[in-house]
Design a protein around this motif. Sequence first.
Motif, short mmCIF file in Angstrom:
data_model
loop_
_atom_site.label_atom_id
_atom_site.label_comp_id
_atom_site.label_asym_id
_atom_site.label_seq_id
_atom_site.Cartn_x
_atom_site.Cartn_y
_atom_site.Cartn_z
N GLY A 1 47.36 37.08 36.07
CA GLY A 1 48.04 38.32 35.67
C GLY A 1 49.04 38.17 34.56
O GLY A 1 49.86 39.07 34.35
N ALA A 2 49.00 37.07 33.81
CA ALA A 2 49.90 36.95 32.68
C ALA A 2 49.62 38.05 31.67
O ALA A 2 48.47 38.32 31.32
CB ALA A 2 49.75 35.58 32.02
N GLU A 3 50.66 38.73 31.23
CA GLU A 3 50.63 39.84 30.27
C GLU A 3 49.97 41.10 30.82
O GLU A 3 49.76 42.07 30.07
CB GLU A 3 49.95 39.40 28.96
CG GLU A 3 50.63 38.20 28.31
CD GLU A 3 50.03 37.86 26.95
OE1 GLU A 3 49.71 38.79 26.18
OE2 GLU A 3 49.89 36.66 26.67
N ALA A 4 49.67 41.12 32.11
CA ALA A 4 49.06 42.32 32.70
C ALA A 4 50.11 43.42 32.84
O ALA A 4 51.27 43.17 33.15
CB ALA A 4 48.47 42.00 34.07
N LEU A 5 49.68 44.66 32.63
CA LEU A 5 50.53 45.83 32.83
C LEU A 5 49.97 46.66 33.97
O LEU A 5 48.78 46.57 34.31
CB LEU A 5 50.60 46.67 31.56
CG LEU A 5 51.15 45.97 30.31
CD1 LEU A 5 51.10 46.90 29.12
CD2 LEU A 5 52.57 45.48 30.55
N GLY A 6 50.82 47.49 34.57
CA GLY A 6 50.36 48.32 35.67
C GLY A 6 50.08 47.50 36.91
O GLY A 6 50.59 46.40 37.09
N ALA A 7 49.24 48.06 37.80
CA ALA A 7 48.91 47.37 39.04
C ALA A 7 48.09 46.13 38.74
O ALA A 7 47.05 46.21 38.09
CB ALA A 7 48.15 48.30 39.97
N ALA A 8 48.56 44.98 39.17
CA ALA A 8 47.85 43.73 38.89
C ALA A 8 48.39 42.64 39.80
O ALA A 8 49.48 42.75 40.35
CB ALA A 8 48.03 43.32 37.42
N ASP A 9 47.59 41.59 39.94
CA ASP A 9 48.03 40.39 40.65
C ASP A 9 48.75 39.51 39.65
O ASP A 9 48.14 38.89 38.78
CB ASP A 9 46.82 39.66 41.23
CG ASP A 9 47.21 38.27 41.77
OD1 ASP A 9 48.40 38.07 42.06
OD2 ASP A 9 46.30 37.43 41.90
N ARG A 10 50.07 39.49 39.72
CA ARG A 10 50.87 38.63 38.86
C ARG A 10 51.42 37.52 39.73
O ARG A 10 52.33 37.74 40.56
CB ARG A 10 52.00 39.43 38.21
CG ARG A 10 51.53 40.35 37.08
CD ARG A 10 52.68 41.15 36.49
NE ARG A 10 53.03 42.26 37.35
CZ ARG A 10 52.46 43.47 37.32
NH1 ARG A 10 51.48 43.70 36.44
NH2 ARG A 10 52.83 44.43 38.13
N SER A 11 50.89 36.31 39.56
CA SER A 11 51.27 35.23 40.46
C SER A 11 51.08 33.88 39.81
O SER A 11 50.32 33.72 38.84
CB SER A 11 50.46 35.29 41.76
OG SER A 11 49.09 35.08 41.49
N VAL A 12 51.78 32.90 40.37
CA VAL A 12 51.62 31.50 40.01
C VAL A 12 51.42 30.73 41.31
O VAL A 12 52.20 30.89 42.26
CB VAL A 12 52.86 30.96 39.26
CG1 VAL A 12 52.72 29.47 38.99
CG2 VAL A 12 53.09 31.72 37.97
N VAL A 13 50.36 29.92 41.36
CA VAL A 13 50.07 29.15 42.56
C VAL A 13 50.24 27.66 42.25
O VAL A 13 49.63 27.14 41.31
CB VAL A 13 48.65 29.42 43.09
CG1 VAL A 13 48.36 28.58 44.33
CG2 VAL A 13 48.47 30.90 43.40
N ALA A 14 51.07 27.00 43.04
CA ALA A 14 51.25 25.55 42.93
C ALA A 14 50.50 24.87 44.05
O ALA A 14 50.48 25.36 45.18
CB ALA A 14 52.73 25.21 43.01
N GLY A 15 49.87 23.74 43.75
CA GLY A 15 49.17 22.98 44.78
C GLY A 15 47.97 23.70 45.37
O GLY A 15 47.68 23.53 46.56
N ALA A 16 47.28 24.48 44.54
CA ALA A 16 46.13 25.23 45.05
C ALA A 16 45.04 24.32 45.58
O ALA A 16 44.29 24.69 46.49
CB ALA A 16 45.57 26.12 43.94
#
Length: 575
Positions: free
Chosen positions: A157-172
């Motif tokens: 979701g980097a640079e996403a606007l509106g409804a979006a999954d904006r997340s960072v996952v560590a150790g996926a």
Amino acid sequence: MTPPHTRPGADVAFDVRQIPFSYRGAWFDLSPVVGLHQRSETVHLVSHRNGMHAVLALQPVANGAPAPTRWNASPSTLRWTADDGGTVTAAFDGPDVLRLRGRGLGLRIADAASELTPFTGTYLFTDPVDGTSVFTSYETGRRYRLTRVSGALQVAGAEALGAADRSVVAGANGGDWELAIHETTAGAPPFTPHSPFPAVVAAADAAFGDYLEAVAPWRDTRTPAAALAAYVLWSATVAPEGFLRREAVLMSKHWMDKVWSWDHCFNALALARGLPDVALDQLLTPFDHQDATGALPDSVTHSEVLYNYVKPPIHGWALARLRGLSGRGLTDAELREVHDRLAAWTRFWLVQRRRPGHALPFYQHGNDSGWDNSTTFDRDRVIESPDLAAFLVLQLETLADLATELGLPADEWKRERDTVLRALTTELWRETEFVAVGALSGRESTATSLLNLLPLVLGERLPDGVRHALADRLQHHLTEHGLATEPPTSPRYEADGYWRGPIWAPSTALIEDGLRTSGFPQLADEVSSRFRALCEGSGFAENFDALTGAGLRDRAYTWTAAVYLMFAADHVHRL
């Protein structure tokens, strides 16, 4: 010295659902409490800039799915632990940086809001300079820069606007990892970790340990909640910023994230022995926003100063006690500043809050008293109240003492003290009780509220018969757990009625002090003992059910912790 008892260390544990995980000076915390009486199933990064805002949700993950975990918190770490032993550990690296490390367990850090408009929400982008992931929050006016220390990060979701999954996952992928979250401004340089994670944990542990030793060096096994009470104060402290010009202890890092203009007095008293400079700052914080009439604001926080109400003038009482407890004397400059501030605040009550020809000052609403909905205000809101008169007598007496010490005229303050005290005992006393009187209607209030017993703080300034009558009436308020603000036998009693029944720390502190100065030390000891036992069993809630002892409302309230520390210190020193 505390023989033969053992002094507990700083290795205190607590439930993060009750007390936020934070750090002295930080403006954010980790907690599942995300709003007024709102609790999430996940821990959030919650900021208190511009109000209380849950910015980021922190969810442990394994194999791409949320992982069930247990929470364990101490002053230095918050740890998530999965059934298979995988862990995520958080530690503060100073007040602005949160370090996170995973061992066999991943962590999803996500925008806590679901929408992004041009004016609200959280935006995620990748910084082209160093590749860090940055969340920006309109609500807090800050950025949350995620710096990878080790391991891989997955960004959505980097640079996403509106409804979006904006997340960072560590150790996926299940590997070990480490990162830092820096709450910062737009122009701040990238964060560079200077210490390994174990050293960060050790530094946080030492910082709290030093604070604990300063605030509660007297603690022992007879005061088992002292370390946790100190943590509540330490973790609710914020650095000077916005309208708060001094390091300040908020009432909570839940939703009560302000400094109200009487709450701060109790925090100052708890810190006076070991941290006298910090204590003086606590006392003076609202005075930084005193208006032209001398009135104090109702409350101050990061981005807001409210003047719609005031709070009671307990500051003379508090200053006299603080000077008796403080680890150092006041300098001449400090004495003059305190005198001038207190004089202006007192004149506000004498000039702005007295009817022409009347000696007694009046409240305009229950909020002015700090007892917002006390039954004393049921018949009239604008009242001449016995507690207000008693506080003003003590403040005038403190002012007279300060003026004499500084070589300034003191006769005016002494005359006003005598005038208000005389009016209190002649105009508001009714055989066995004090009443309040409507400033416009002349009607008498009901007299069942504990508020009407607060003139006990005047001690031997009151006639002997008055003091004994008040002490007798106090028995109606004393439950197994402490002093109910409305007697449980009253038809107006409400179990969770705010000031209409629950036990509160400030009223308990004022009454306990009044009992001692009024010649009832055994009853004062009983009040202290029951309140300390209440906190040891139910924590440091905003207030407590008077019959069950259960904590109510905000569960990490600093004036509750402060009064516990005051009582506990006095208890140890009396033994």
